[in-house]
Design a protein around this motif. Structure first.
Motif, short mmCIF file in Angstrom:
data_model
loop_
_atom_site.label_atom_id
_atom_site.label_comp_id
_atom_site.label_asym_id
_atom_site.label_seq_id
_atom_site.Cartn_x
_atom_site.Cartn_y
_atom_site.Cartn_z
N LEU A 143 47.38 63.67 91.82
CA LEU A 143 45.92 63.71 91.72
C LEU A 143 45.43 63.11 90.41
N PHE A 144 44.60 62.07 90.53
CA PHE A 144 43.90 61.50 89.38
C PHE A 144 42.48 62.06 89.42
N ASP A 145 42.12 62.92 88.45
CA ASP A 145 40.89 63.70 88.55
C ASP A 145 40.24 63.89 87.18
N PHE A 161 49.71 70.08 93.78
CA PHE A 161 49.56 68.69 93.36
C PHE A 161 50.12 68.54 91.95
N ALA A 162 50.37 67.29 91.58
CA ALA A 162 50.76 66.95 90.21
C ALA A 162 49.66 66.08 89.63
N LEU A 163 49.17 66.43 88.45
CA LEU A 163 48.10 65.65 87.83
C LEU A 163 48.61 64.30 87.33
N ILE A 164 47.80 63.28 87.53
CA ILE A 164 48.06 61.94 87.01
C ILE A 164 47.07 61.71 85.88
N ASP A 165 47.58 61.44 84.70
CA ASP A 165 46.73 61.40 83.50
C ASP A 165 45.98 60.09 83.32
N ASN A 166 46.54 58.98 83.80
CA ASN A 166 45.89 57.69 83.57
C ASN A 166 46.21 56.73 84.69
N ILE A 167 45.49 55.62 84.73
CA ILE A 167 45.64 54.65 85.80
C ILE A 167 47.05 54.05 85.82
N ASP A 168 47.64 53.84 84.66
CA ASP A 168 48.97 53.23 84.59
C ASP A 168 50.03 54.09 85.26
N ALA A 169 49.77 55.40 85.39
CA ALA A 169 50.76 56.30 85.98
C ALA A 169 50.54 56.52 87.48
N LEU A 170 49.57 55.83 88.08
CA LEU A 170 49.28 56.04 89.50
C LEU A 170 50.46 55.72 90.40
N GLY A 171 51.27 54.74 90.02
CA GLY A 171 52.37 54.30 90.86
C GLY A 171 53.60 55.17 90.79
N ILE A 179 42.50 60.49 94.67
CA ILE A 179 41.52 60.27 93.61
C ILE A 179 40.43 61.32 93.75
N GLY A 180 40.25 62.13 92.72
CA GLY A 180 39.32 63.25 92.78
C GLY A 180 37.88 62.82 92.96
N GLU A 181 37.08 63.72 93.47
CA GLU A 181 35.67 63.46 93.75
C GLU A 181 34.89 63.27 92.45
N GLY A 182 33.99 62.29 92.46
CA GLY A 182 33.09 62.09 91.34
C GLY A 182 33.53 61.07 90.31
N VAL A 183 34.61 60.32 90.58
CA VAL A 183 35.07 59.27 89.66
C VAL A 183 34.16 58.05 89.80
N SER A 184 33.79 57.45 88.68
CA SER A 184 32.96 56.26 88.70
C SER A 184 33.81 55.02 88.41
#
Length: 337
Positions: A143-145, A161-171, A179-184
């Motif tokens: 989860l990226f949130d 779930f396991a939290l994903i801290d940044n975009i580079d760690a998405l993979g 991707i959590g609700e409310g991300v711009s």
């Protein structure tokens, strides 16, 4: 079974045809929690004033659990508002029950109803994941949130779930990317491209309602993005495709289901999708790639409406089931014994 009813009078516009009595439900929603008390309203109206009786029955799984009647005297062109407060019976965890509220209006001295209404309801338990905790764990949700609202609600609901801290760690990992609700997309400009690239490499991605921004669409113009095998746009009807029992246009207490949508831009060259509030654009954008890769941009307010009624949380469960079935995330997709 305790049941209470009250009848309210109000004047609204609208006439039924001559000699006919119209009985119309005022709420479009049909999903309710078991073990609650709910109010159901309908309007009874006719072109000419009359004296009559409104009779109603509340049936659950083919069994009548409550009934009643009340005198009604609609004025010409002005409806009587019928307000029924029903005690919804509790349901066993993991079970969904069908119910029907039937209303029939009789003119004085007549045996056959002059107008009638049947409203179908579905009664849900609180937990859409009852008996499926092992399956949820097998999804290996990452989860990226940044807004933290999705993480809070999933934790409260027992979704691991396991939290994903940044975009580079998405993979990292192999499970579902959420991707959590409310991300711009304005705040995370590389997010959309990163997600599309991951889907093209076989990952399964679910992006909950975005808060704003814009993204280029692959396969539409000269853009350096992986082109999907299929690109699908949908609106409210996709909810019924996932689970025909769920409300589509409006949710519990007539809250609108749409939270954000995509509007396409660009007449020549690349086409982009602008994220706008509300449901004026596409509420569901889905891209399917080779190796079972898939990404969905969902504009329904799943986390925002999670506690307002059963529809949002059961829709989330249905989306996860469908993504697992088509994306091969786990070894099993059915309920555990």
């Amino acid at each position: 079974m305790a049941i209470f009813f009250a009848f309210l009078l109000s004047a609204t516009s609208g006439l039924a045809g001559d000699g006919k009595v119209a009985v119309e439900a005022l709420g479009q929603w049909a999903n309710v929690f078991g073990g609650t008390e709910r109010s159901f309203q309908c309007a009874i109206q006719a072109a000419n004033a009359f004296h009559g009786i409104a009779k109603w029955e509340f049936n659950v799984s083919g069994r009548t659990i409550a009934r009643g009647e009340q005198q009604v005297i609609p004025a010409a062109g002005n409806p009587v508002m019928l307000d029924l407060k029903l005690a919804i019976p509790p349901v066993t965890d993991g079970v969904v029950m069908q119910a029907v509220l039937a209303v029939a209006v009789y003119r004085d001295g007549q045996e056959n109803p002059a107008g009638k209404l049947e409203k179908k309801l579905w009664i849900f338990s609180d937990d859409p994941f009852h008996g499926r905790k092992e399956w949820l764990a097998q999804l290996s949700i990452g989860l990226f949130d940044p807004e933290k609202k999705t993480a809070e609600q999933l934790t409260e609901s027992g979704v691991p779930f396991a939290l994903i801290d940044n975009i580079d760690a998405l993979g990292e990992g192999t499970g579902l990317i959420l991707i959590g609700e409310g991300v711009s997309l304005k705040d995370y400009r590389g997010l959309a491209e990163a997600l599309l690239n991951l889907a093209s490499r076989g990952r399964v991605v679910l992006c909950l309602s975005l808060a704003g921004g814009e993204m280029l669409l692959p396969g539409m113009g000269d853009v350096d993005l992986p082109v999907p095998e299929m690109l699908t746009f949908a609106r409210h009807d996709v909810i019924k495709m996932l689970d025909k029992r769920l409300d589509a246009g409006t949710w519990d207490r007539d809250d609108m289901a749409a939270m954000a949508s995509m509007k396409l831009k660009g007449e020549r060259g690349p086409v982009s999708a602008e994220i706008v509030r509300g449901g004026s654009g596409w509420l569901w954008t889905e891209m399917n790639y080779e190796k079972r890769g898939r990404i969905i941009f969902c504009g329904f307010g799943i986390i925002d409406k999670w506690k307002s009624g059963p529809t949002a949380r059961y829709l989330f469960a249905s989306i996860l089931e469908d993504m697992d079935k088509r994306g091969g995330l786990t070894i099993q997709t059915t309920k555990e014994d």
